[in-house]
Scaffold this motif. Structure first.
Motif, short mmCIF file in Angstrom:
data_model
loop_
_atom_site.label_atom_id
_atom_site.label_comp_id
_atom_site.label_asym_id
_atom_site.label_seq_id
_atom_site.Cartn_x
_atom_site.Cartn_y
_atom_site.Cartn_z
N ALA A 138 0.83 -1.21 0.00
CA ALA A 138 0.00 0.00 0.00
C ALA A 138 0.86 1.26 0.00
CB ALA A 138 -0.93 -0.01 1.21
N VAL A 139 1.91 1.27 0.80
CA VAL A 139 2.79 2.45 0.85
C VAL A 139 3.55 2.60 -0.46
CG1 VAL A 139 4.85 3.39 1.97
CG2 VAL A 139 2.98 2.53 3.35
N ALA A 140 3.92 1.49 -1.08
CA ALA A 140 4.63 1.59 -2.36
C ALA A 140 3.77 2.26 -3.42
CB ALA A 140 5.06 0.20 -2.81
N TYR A 141 2.53 1.81 -3.52
CA TYR A 141 1.66 2.39 -4.55
C TYR A 141 1.22 3.81 -4.21
CZ TYR A 141 1.46 -2.16 -6.80
OH TYR A 141 1.79 -3.31 -7.44
N THR A 142 0.79 4.03 -2.97
CA THR A 142 0.33 5.38 -2.62
C THR A 142 1.48 6.37 -2.56
OG1 THR A 142 0.44 4.88 -0.26
CG2 THR A 142 -1.69 4.55 -1.37
N GLY A 143 2.64 5.91 -2.13
CA GLY A 143 3.80 6.81 -2.08
C GLY A 143 4.23 7.26 -3.46
N SER A 144 4.27 6.33 -4.41
CA SER A 144 4.67 6.72 -5.77
C SER A 144 3.62 7.62 -6.40
CB SER A 144 4.91 5.49 -6.63
OG SER A 144 3.71 4.76 -6.79
N ALA A 145 2.35 7.34 -6.15
CA ALA A 145 1.30 8.21 -6.69
C ALA A 145 1.34 9.59 -6.04
CB ALA A 145 -0.07 7.57 -6.48
N ALA A 146 1.65 9.63 -4.72
CA ALA A 146 1.73 10.92 -4.03
C ALA A 146 2.90 11.75 -4.56
CB ALA A 146 1.88 10.70 -2.53
N LEU A 147 4.03 11.09 -4.80
CA LEU A 147 5.17 11.83 -5.35
C LEU A 147 4.88 12.34 -6.75
CD1 LEU A 147 8.21 9.74 -4.13
CD2 LEU A 147 7.57 12.04 -3.46
N ALA A 148 4.19 11.54 -7.55
CA ALA A 148 3.85 11.99 -8.90
C ALA A 148 2.88 13.17 -8.84
CB ALA A 148 3.22 10.84 -9.68
N ALA A 149 1.93 13.13 -7.92
CA ALA A 149 0.98 14.24 -7.80
C ALA A 149 1.66 15.49 -7.26
CB ALA A 149 -0.18 13.83 -6.90
N MET A 150 2.59 15.31 -6.30
CA MET A 150 3.28 16.48 -5.73
C MET A 150 4.25 17.11 -6.73
SD MET A 150 4.01 15.64 -1.73
CE MET A 150 4.95 14.18 -2.06
N LEU B 296 -2.28 6.59 6.20
CA LEU B 296 -3.37 5.63 6.33
C LEU B 296 -2.93 4.24 5.86
CD1 LEU B 296 -6.43 7.75 5.20
CD2 LEU B 296 -5.93 6.92 7.49
N ALA B 297 -2.12 4.21 4.83
CA ALA B 297 -1.61 2.93 4.35
C ALA B 297 -0.69 2.29 5.38
CB ALA B 297 -0.88 3.12 3.02
N GLU B 298 0.08 3.10 6.08
CA GLU B 298 0.96 2.57 7.12
C GLU B 298 0.18 2.06 8.33
OE1 GLU B 298 3.78 5.58 8.07
OE2 GLU B 298 4.75 5.49 6.14
N GLY B 299 -1.03 2.57 8.49
CA GLY B 299 -1.87 2.13 9.60
C GLY B 299 -2.24 0.66 9.53
N ILE B 300 -2.19 0.08 8.35
CA ILE B 300 -2.50 -1.34 8.19
C ILE B 300 -1.55 -2.18 9.05
CG2 ILE B 300 -2.61 -3.24 6.55
CD1 ILE B 300 -3.32 -1.14 4.42
N ALA B 301 -0.28 -1.83 9.06
CA ALA B 301 0.69 -2.58 9.86
C ALA B 301 0.42 -2.41 11.35
CB ALA B 301 2.11 -2.11 9.53
#
Length: 145
Positions: A98-110, A126-131
Motif C-alpha cells: 500500500a505504501v509503495a503504490y500510494t507513495g509513488s502516486a503521491a510523489l507523482a501528484a506532488m 493511512l496505508a501505514e496504519g494497516i501494519a
C-alpha cells in the motif's frame, strides 16, 4: 550470548558459499541452491510440526498432581503465537504494498502540484496504519496465549 547473534557467522558463511558457488558453476548453481533451500524448508516444517504437537514440559521434582493441574490444552499457546506472527507478517506485507503504490502516486501528484503535500502524506499514513492494526491484533493474541 543471544542465540540469534551466534547464527550470524553461519549466515555469512552460507552467503559466501552461495556467491562462490554461483560464480564457479553458473548453470548448476541454481539447482543446487534450490535443493538446499528445499531441504532447509522441510527441516523447518518438521521442527514446526514437532513443536506444535509436543506436550508441555514438566520440571523434575514436581508432584504429578501439580503437573496434571498445570497441563492445559497442549499447543494452544504456540498456535496463538504463530497466529500473532502471521498477523504481523501479513499486515506488514500489505502495508508495504500500500505504501509503495500510494507513495509513488503521491510523489507523482506532488511533482505537478506541490501544495497537496499534506493530503498526500495523510493517504500514505493511512496505508501505514494497516501494519499497526496487525500489531494490535498480535498483541491481543499474545495476551490470550
Amino acid at each position: 550470548m543471544n542465540p540469534w547473534l551466534a547464527t550470524i557467522p553461519v549466515f555469512l558463511i552460507a552467503a559466501t558459499g552461495a556467491v562462490l558457488l554461483a560464480k564457479r558453476w553458473r548453470k548448476s548453481a541454481f539447482k543446487i541452491l534450490m535443493a538446499v533451500n528445499v531441504a532447509v524448508m522441510v527441516g523447518a516444517l518438521a521442527l514446526l510440526a514437532s513443536a506444535l504437537t509436543a506436550g508441555p514440559a514438566v520440571a523434575a521434582g514436581v508432584a504429578p498432581a501439580a503437573a496434571a493441574a498445570a497441563v492445559a490444552t497442549p499447543g494452544a499457546g504456540g498456535a496463538a503465537l504463530i497466529a500473532a506472527a502471521i498477523a504481523v507478517a501479513g499486515s506488514s506485507i500489505g502495508a508495504a504494498f500500500a505504501v509503495a503504490y500510494t507513495g509513488s502516486a503521491a510523489l507523482a501528484a506532488m511533482s505537478e502540484r506541490p501544495e497537496i503535500f499534506g493530503r498526500a502524506m495523510v493517504v500514505v499514513g493511512l496505508a501505514e496504519g494497516i501494519a499497526i492494526y496487525g500489531l494490535i491484533i498480535a498483541i491481543i493474541l499474545i495476551g490470550k496465549a
